[in-house]
Design a protein around this motif. Sequence first.
Motif, PDB file in Angstrom:
ATOM      1  N   LEU A 121     -61.676  36.875   6.131  1.00 23.63           N
ATOM      2  CA  LEU A 121     -60.352  37.452   5.001  1.00 23.63           C
ATOM      3  C   LEU A 121     -59.667  36.876   3.613  1.00 23.63           C
ATOM      4  N   PRO A 122     -59.630  34.789   4.020  1.00 20.40           N
ATOM      5  CA  PRO A 122     -58.975  34.772   2.511  1.00 20.40           C
ATOM      6  C   PRO A 122     -60.054  34.901   1.371  1.00 20.40           C
ATOM      7  N   PHE A 123     -61.718  34.694   2.048  1.00 18.15           N
ATOM      8  CA  PHE A 123     -63.100  35.009   1.048  1.00 18.15           C
ATOM      9  C   PHE A 123     -62.785  36.336   0.490  1.00 18.15           C
ATOM     10  N   LEU A 124     -62.152  37.254   1.648  1.00 10.98           N
ATOM     11  CA  LEU A 124     -62.411  38.310   0.449  1.00 10.98           C
ATOM     12  C   LEU A 124     -61.235  38.746  -0.509  1.00 10.98           C
ATOM     13  N   LEU A 125     -60.064  38.257  -0.087  1.00 14.21           N
ATOM     14  CA  LEU A 125     -59.094  37.920  -1.129  1.00 14.21           C
ATOM     15  C   LEU A 125     -59.720  38.104  -2.524  1.00 14.21           C
ATOM     16  N   LEU A 126     -59.961  36.176  -2.103  1.00 16.20           N
ATOM     17  CA  LEU A 126     -60.682  35.648  -3.345  1.00 16.20           C
ATOM     18  C   LEU A 126     -61.050  36.262  -4.103  1.00 16.20           C
ATOM     19  N   TYR A 127     -62.910  37.380  -3.629  1.00 19.69           N
ATOM     20  CA  TYR A 127     -63.368  37.911  -4.505  1.00 19.69           C
ATOM     21  C   TYR A 127     -62.626  39.143  -4.919  1.00 19.69           C
ATOM     22  N   GLN A 128     -61.303  39.530  -4.172  1.00 17.57           N
ATOM     23  CA  GLN A 128     -61.095  41.418  -4.656  1.00 17.57           C
ATOM     24  C   GLN A 128     -60.161  40.450  -6.356  1.00 17.57           C
ATOM     25  N   LEU A 129     -59.446  39.268  -6.190  1.00 16.71           N
ATOM     26  CA  LEU A 129     -59.430  39.145  -7.211  1.00 16.71           C
ATOM     27  C   LEU A 129     -59.920  38.321  -8.301  1.00 16.71           C
ATOM     28  N   GLY A 130     -60.967  38.894  -8.693  1.00 16.67           N
ATOM     29  CA  GLY A 130     -62.379  38.394  -9.335  1.00 16.67           C
ATOM     30  C   GLY A 130     -62.692  37.202  -9.229  1.00 16.67           C
TER      31      GLY A 130
END
Lengths: 203, 217
Positions: A121-130
Amino acid sequence: MKELEKTKRISIATTLFILAVLIGLFTFKRPKNTFVHTTKNTLEKISNQNYLTSISEINNPKYVFVDIRSAYEFEKGSLKNAINIHTPDFLADGNLKVFKELKNVEKTIVLYGKNPEEVNLPFLLLYQLGFDNVKLLTIELDYVQNSLFTKNSTVEISKNNIAAFINASQKNAGLQTKITKAKPTRKKIVVRQKKKKAAEGGC
Amino acid sequence: MDKKRFAKISSFRYAIMAVVLILLAGGLVILPKYEKNEGISADQLLSNIISLERYVSADDISNKLITQDPSFILIDVRDKESYGKYTLPNAINIPLKNLLDKEFEAYLNQDQYDVVFFSNDNFYADQAWAICNRLSYANLHVLKGGLNGWFTTIINPEKPSENMPASAFELYNTRKAASMFFGVVYPDQAKINTVVKRAPKKIITVKKKKRVAEGGC
């Protein structure tokens, strides 16, 4: 004179209107961290692209390893040249700057933690932040006699065939539920033959 | 003089107002960029990610299934093929890549039922959770350990060793009973059913031989 009053009113209304809009504009706060990707984009990315990387690619010069565990865990042991950014501090100013710099120099941010699920999920968050340059390292960390060991890990592998297990158990039991008819053992009855008595009696 | 100046300004007062409004309308161009930021804020999402409240254990789910709790729906986010092979009772299949399809929205975007995502482990399920959570759907949960965990805790629970506390045995018994509910048959359970028919006793009558009258006068 009447005409003049009318224009006065209009101009007052206009200035008030503009003032209200200006106040609205200045007090409008954009959230500090905005998502760049929509949920649809993100879903497409995670179902189509390969964002996993394994430990065999650890020597890739483009990779920068980021340890998402706590500072305490990081001190105990970490991968070589890794930097430590604990998940709850991801959005702190300094850390976002680090991520942005890494993106600017075209490095790939490779996140790792205790196991891939923790990093997910941290990975997913970073991805969504661009941050499109994020990858996830599929390893598991373990300590053996105070030293850190890494183990290659897999994601979403079905380890057991549950349906087959249930069927097998039913089958096994099925064999035993068969009513076993005990075969009647033939009883051997030895009929003692009486000794033929010698003719008795007689006069 | 005063009147003249005023008249001059008021002659293009509409033009001024129009310019202001056009400028404001121009501000709308900036808005679509912001629209991408759908759902909750990044900070909120981060704090939701850190919290482990989303996880429910396999024991909880099995208990709910056995008591036929109507308050939750299970959602299998694996692909169709794996869903066809085995899934939890009454689970709905929504493959992860189709998560945001219109036809499935009614299952996810509601606040009547608890939604429980599961997959082989909790990797895909977590991703599905994160996306729905960002869209601020309510009552989302993830089955901890997924189906692999389900197998090791419920379907095939590990027998406690002799030196373990009584609670471990109790837990084992509960899990074993649960697994029977989900279709596993144990050999010792089957034994109860075995009916061993006793072989009927064969009665063999031994005919006494009539003695031939012997001797005598």
